[in-house]
Write a protein that holds these residues in place. Structure first.
Motif, PDB file in Angstrom:
ATOM      1  N   GLU A  72       0.816  -1.214   0.000  1.00  9.40           N
ATOM      2  CA  GLU A  72       0.000   0.000   0.000  1.00  9.40           C
ATOM      3  C   GLU A  72       0.849   1.263   0.000  1.00  9.40           C
ATOM      4  N   ASP A  73       1.982   1.207   0.697  1.00  9.52           N
ATOM      5  CA  ASP A  73       2.829   2.395   0.802  1.00  9.52           C
ATOM      6  C   ASP A  73       3.813   2.522  -0.359  1.00  9.52           C
ATOM      7  N   GLY A  74       3.691   1.650  -1.378  1.00  7.87           N
ATOM      8  CA  GLY A  74       4.524   1.747  -2.564  1.00  7.87           C
ATOM      9  C   GLY A  74       5.799   0.922  -2.536  1.00  7.87           C
ATOM     10  N   ARG A  75       6.093   0.270  -1.397  1.00  7.73           N
ATOM     11  CA  ARG A  75       7.314  -0.543  -1.315  1.00  7.73           C
ATOM     12  C   ARG A  75       7.159  -1.808  -2.147  1.00  7.73           C
ATOM     13  N   PRO A  76       8.230  -2.229  -2.819  1.00 11.06           N
ATOM     14  CA  PRO A  76       8.167  -3.501  -3.540  1.00 11.06           C
ATOM     15  C   PRO A  76       8.211  -4.672  -2.550  1.00 11.06           C
ATOM     16  N   VAL A  77       7.487  -5.714  -2.885  1.00 12.07           N
ATOM     17  CA  VAL A  77       7.417  -6.903  -2.037  1.00 12.07           C
ATOM     18  C   VAL A  77       7.621  -8.123  -2.925  1.00 12.07           C
ATOM     19  N   ALA A  78       8.497  -9.021  -2.504  1.00  8.88           N
ATOM     20  CA  ALA A  78       8.713 -10.273  -3.231  1.00  8.88           C
ATOM     21  C   ALA A  78       8.096 -11.399  -2.417  1.00  8.88           C
ATOM     22  N   LEU A  79       7.189 -12.119  -3.015  1.00  9.33           N
ATOM     23  CA  LEU A  79       6.539 -13.253  -2.368  1.00  9.33           C
ATOM     24  C   LEU A  79       7.096 -14.513  -3.015  1.00  9.33           C
ATOM     25  N   LEU A  80       7.741 -15.372  -2.219  1.00  8.29           N
ATOM     26  CA  LEU A  80       8.321 -16.615  -2.725  1.00  8.29           C
ATOM     27  C   LEU A  80       7.452 -17.779  -2.270  1.00  8.29           C
ATOM     28  N   LEU A  81       6.960 -18.560  -3.207  1.00  7.01           N
ATOM     29  CA  LEU A  81       6.056 -19.668  -2.899  1.00  7.01           C
ATOM     30  C   LEU A  81       6.646 -20.982  -3.389  1.00  7.01           C
ATOM     31  N   ASP A  82       6.817 -21.934  -2.458  1.00  2.00           N
ATOM     32  CA  ASP A  82       7.226 -23.275  -2.881  1.00  2.00           C
ATOM     33  C   ASP A  82       5.968 -24.017  -3.337  1.00  2.00           C
ATOM     34  N   ASP A  83       6.134 -25.253  -3.758  1.00  2.00           N
ATOM     35  CA  ASP A  83       4.998 -26.001  -4.314  1.00  2.00           C
ATOM     36  C   ASP A  83       3.858 -26.147  -3.320  1.00  2.00           C
ATOM     37  N   GLU A  84       4.178 -26.459  -2.066  1.00  2.00           N
ATOM     38  CA  GLU A  84       3.128 -26.621  -1.060  1.00  2.00           C
ATOM     39  C   GLU A  84       2.372 -25.323  -0.829  1.00  2.00           C
ATOM     40  N   ALA A  85       3.099 -24.209  -0.751  1.00  2.00           N
ATOM     41  CA  ALA A  85       2.462 -22.910  -0.531  1.00  2.00           C
ATOM     42  C   ALA A  85       1.572 -22.543  -1.719  1.00  2.00           C
ATOM     43  N   ARG A  86       2.008 -22.882  -2.927  1.00  4.23           N
ATOM     44  CA  ARG A  86       1.201 -22.589  -4.115  1.00  4.23           C
ATOM     45  C   ARG A  86      -0.112 -23.348  -4.082  1.00  4.23           C
ATOM     46  N   VAL A  87      -0.047 -24.618  -3.731  1.00  7.67           N
ATOM     47  CA  VAL A  87      -1.263 -25.435  -3.656  1.00  7.67           C
ATOM     48  C   VAL A  87      -2.183 -24.900  -2.571  1.00  7.67           C
ATOM     49  N   LYS A  88      -1.628 -24.568  -1.422  1.00 12.82           N
ATOM     50  CA  LYS A  88      -2.427 -24.037  -0.309  1.00 12.82           C
ATOM     51  C   LYS A  88      -3.080 -22.715  -0.700  1.00 12.82           C
ATOM     52  N   LEU A  89      -2.321 -21.819  -1.320  1.00 14.00           N
ATOM     53  CA  LEU A  89      -2.856 -20.526  -1.734  1.00 14.00           C
ATOM     54  C   LEU A  89      -3.968 -20.704  -2.760  1.00 14.00           C
ATOM     55  N   ALA A  90      -3.779 -21.598  -3.698  1.00 12.84           N
ATOM     56  CA  ALA A  90      -4.818 -21.842  -4.698  1.00 12.84           C
ATOM     57  C   ALA A  90      -6.099 -22.329  -4.029  1.00 12.84           C
ATOM     58  N   GLY A  91      -5.967 -23.181  -3.018  1.00 14.70           N
ATOM     59  CA  GLY A  91      -7.145 -23.655  -2.289  1.00 14.70           C
ATOM     60  C   GLY A  91      -7.836 -22.522  -1.537  1.00 14.70           C
ATOM     61  N   LEU A  92      -7.056 -21.628  -0.930  1.00 16.17           N
ATOM     62  CA  LEU A  92      -7.627 -20.498  -0.201  1.00 16.17           C
ATOM     63  C   LEU A  92      -8.327 -19.514  -1.125  1.00 16.17           C
ATOM     64  N   LEU A  93      -7.827 -19.385  -2.347  1.00 18.42           N
ATOM     65  CA  LEU A  93      -8.421 -18.453  -3.299  1.00 18.42           C
ATOM     66  C   LEU A  93      -9.663 -19.033  -3.966  1.00 18.42           C
ATOM     67  N   GLY A  94      -9.985 -20.276  -3.656  1.00 18.19           N
ATOM     68  CA  GLY A  94     -11.214 -20.870  -4.158  1.00 18.19           C
ATOM     69  C   GLY A  94     -11.092 -21.513  -5.515  1.00 18.19           C
ATOM     70  N   GLY A  95      -9.901 -21.515  -6.079  1.00 18.38           N
ATOM     71  CA  GLY A  95      -9.703 -22.162  -7.373  1.00 18.38           C
ATOM     72  C   GLY A  95      -9.471 -23.643  -7.180  1.00 18.38           C
ATOM     73  N   ARG A  96      -9.510 -24.344  -8.273  1.00 23.51           N
ATOM     74  CA  ARG A  96      -9.162 -25.761  -8.208  1.00 23.51           C
ATOM     75  C   ARG A  96      -7.693 -25.867  -7.866  1.00 23.51           C
ATOM     76  N   THR A  97      -7.340 -26.948  -7.234  1.00 24.43           N
ATOM     77  CA  THR A  97      -5.936 -27.168  -6.930  1.00 24.43           C
ATOM     78  C   THR A  97      -5.166 -27.220  -8.235  1.00 24.43           C
ATOM     79  N   PRO A  98      -4.081 -26.430  -8.354  1.00 19.47           N
ATOM     80  CA  PRO A  98      -3.372 -26.393  -9.619  1.00 19.47           C
ATOM     81  C   PRO A  98      -2.905 -27.772 -10.052  1.00 19.47           C
ATOM     82  N   GLY A  99      -3.191 -28.112 -11.285  1.00 19.31           N
ATOM     83  CA  GLY A  99      -2.695 -29.357 -11.828  1.00 19.31           C
ATOM     84  C   GLY A  99      -3.587 -30.545 -11.588  1.00 19.31           C
ATOM     85  N   LEU A 100      -4.619 -30.426 -10.788  1.00 16.99           N
ATOM     86  CA  LEU A 100      -5.466 -31.586 -10.518  1.00 16.99           C
ATOM     87  C   LEU A 100      -6.809 -31.469 -11.230  1.00 16.99           C
TER      88      LEU A 100
END
Length: 175
Positions: A72-100
């Motif tokens: 919000e304050d304009g600072r750059p942010v890097a978000l690093l997601l491993d495979d487990e975090a990607r699957v978890k995030l996809a589930g939280l966002l309501g999408g199908r689990t990636p790849g399944l």
């Protein structure tokens, strides 16, 4: 000018001795730093916008998706997601689990029935053959293999410069 030197200058103008001024300035700087760090730790960094994402290279030993965001304050942010975090995030966002999706489950069924060691290249050749004239891009196959490993269908084997998968057959009758 550092905060400590600014404090030293201000204390000199107030007539404090040099030794006392330096000691007092150091204490104020330490207290102020602790206060700022405590405030920063208790205030969450809010990200409202994401600009791009960068897929990990195939040869990375620890593949992480890089998501470039802006706080919000304009600072750059890097978000690093491993495979487990990607699957978890996809589930939280309501999408199908990636790849399944149906295609990935067909790939899992083929690998489990065929057995052996599977690389992204080998799996993608089967996907191209099985899905006909408009197969998905190779990153679909890579993500599907990763997701199938996260969900227990496959076992991932990582060697420098090479990732492969083998079927993970249930030993107790279930997954």
């Amino acid at each position: 000018m550092s905060a400590q030197s600014a404090l030293e200058t201000a204390l000199r103008h107030l007539g404090a001795s040099d030794a006392t001024a330096v000691k007092l300035a150091a204490q104020i700087a330490t207290d102020f730093r602790a206060e700022v760090l405590a405030e920063a730790a208790s205030t969450p960094l809010v990200v409202r916008r994401f600009d791009c994402s960068v897929e990990p290279a195939l040869e990375d030993e620890n593949p992480e998706l890089l998501v470039c965001c802006v706080a919000e304050d304009g600072r750059p942010v890097a978000l690093l997601l491993d495979d487990e975090a990607r699957v978890k995030l996809a589930g939280l966002l309501g999408g199908r689990t990636p790849g399944l999706d149906e295609r990935a489950l067909r790939l899992a069924d083929h690998i489990l029935n065929t057995g052996g060691e599977w690389t992204t290249g080998r799996a993608h050749r089967w996907v191209v053959e099985a899905l006909g004239p408009k197969p998905p891009p190779i990153f679909f196959t890579r993500h599907s293999l990763q997701a199938l490993a996260v969900h227990g269908y496959l076992t991932q084997h990582c060697e420098p410069g090479r990732v492969s998968y083998t079927p993970n057959y249930p030993t107790d009758g279930g997954r």
